[in-house]
Scaffold this active site. Sequence first.
Site, PDB file in Angstrom:
ATOM      1  N   LYS A 134       0.726  -1.364  -0.040  1.00 46.37           N
ATOM      2  CA  LYS A 134      -0.019  -0.019   0.032  1.00 46.37           C
ATOM      3  C   LYS A 134       1.020   1.092   0.016  1.00 46.37           C
ATOM      4  O   LYS A 134       0.829   2.297  -0.886  1.00 46.37           O
ATOM      5  CB  LYS A 134      -0.825  -0.152   1.196  1.00 46.37           C
ATOM      6  CG  LYS A 134      -1.811   1.374   1.382  1.00 46.37           C
ATOM      7  CD  LYS A 134      -2.609   1.277   2.518  1.00 46.37           C
ATOM      8  CE  LYS A 134      -2.018   2.101   3.806  1.00 46.37           C
ATOM      9  NZ  LYS A 134      -2.591   2.271   5.009  1.00 46.37           N
ATOM     10  N   ASP A 151      -6.068   0.473   0.417  1.00 46.95           N
ATOM     11  CA  ASP A 151      -6.401   0.750   1.808  1.00 46.95           C
ATOM     12  C   ASP A 151      -7.908   0.317   2.138  1.00 46.95           C
ATOM     13  O   ASP A 151      -8.623  -0.204   1.556  1.00 46.95           O
ATOM     14  CB  ASP A 151      -6.255   2.091   2.140  1.00 46.95           C
ATOM     15  CG  ASP A 151      -7.256   3.123   1.336  1.00 46.95           C
ATOM     16  OD1 ASP A 151      -8.278   2.695   0.756  1.00 46.95           O
ATOM     17  OD2 ASP A 151      -7.192   4.340   1.778  1.00 46.95           O
TER      18      ASP A 151
END
Length: 214
Positions: free
Chosen positions: A121, A140
């Site tokens: 991420k 996310d």
Amino acid sequence: MTKKQIAVAAVEALKKEYPDALCSLTYSDPLQLLIATRLSAQCTDARVNMVTPALFERFKTAEDFASATADEVAEYIKSCGLYKTKSRDIVAMAKMLCDDFGGEVPDSIEELTKLPGIGRKTANLVCGDIFGQQGVVVVDTHCIRITKRLGLHKLTDQKKIEFELRKLLPPEESNDFCHRLVLHGRAVCTARSAKCEQCCMKDFCRGAFKSDKK
């Protein structure tokens, strides 16, 4: 509509709704974004932005962080949660940056994910926002929730979701799309309830108005 058609429609709808696709974290260089994103785990971006000015005033370079102790860094980030683990990661990360990358933040997901505490991420965010790379997908909680409600996947694994969305999203739009998902996830398609009647994607969202979204 196919999944790809939904993805393209979502890109366009969110672009109109949120013209400014900006990262919520405040930073001025690649190292600051890398550290701020690490701090944002299980913590709000607003809280991170309250903490980082003093942190970055004290530690300005990778060398500064590398020469600090975890306890010294921890003093600045206590309100972020999990601060002991985060401070250890930040110091270890800085040391690796100095030892292996000349003190500079690398520009590939493969190299970024070698750094302590840095997952895909964060690596995707840095590659997209700092280095302008196309096709990156920042997975996310907002991205997972909203793309699942849209019907783009039924997955739970972040890496699998990333690669599935890479196949569906226009590469030049994917990074900004993920920023817009954060804004939409906070304002409309929240974790607690989806405000479908207010949603710019209600006409093509496969999960719109379904009670199981709560």
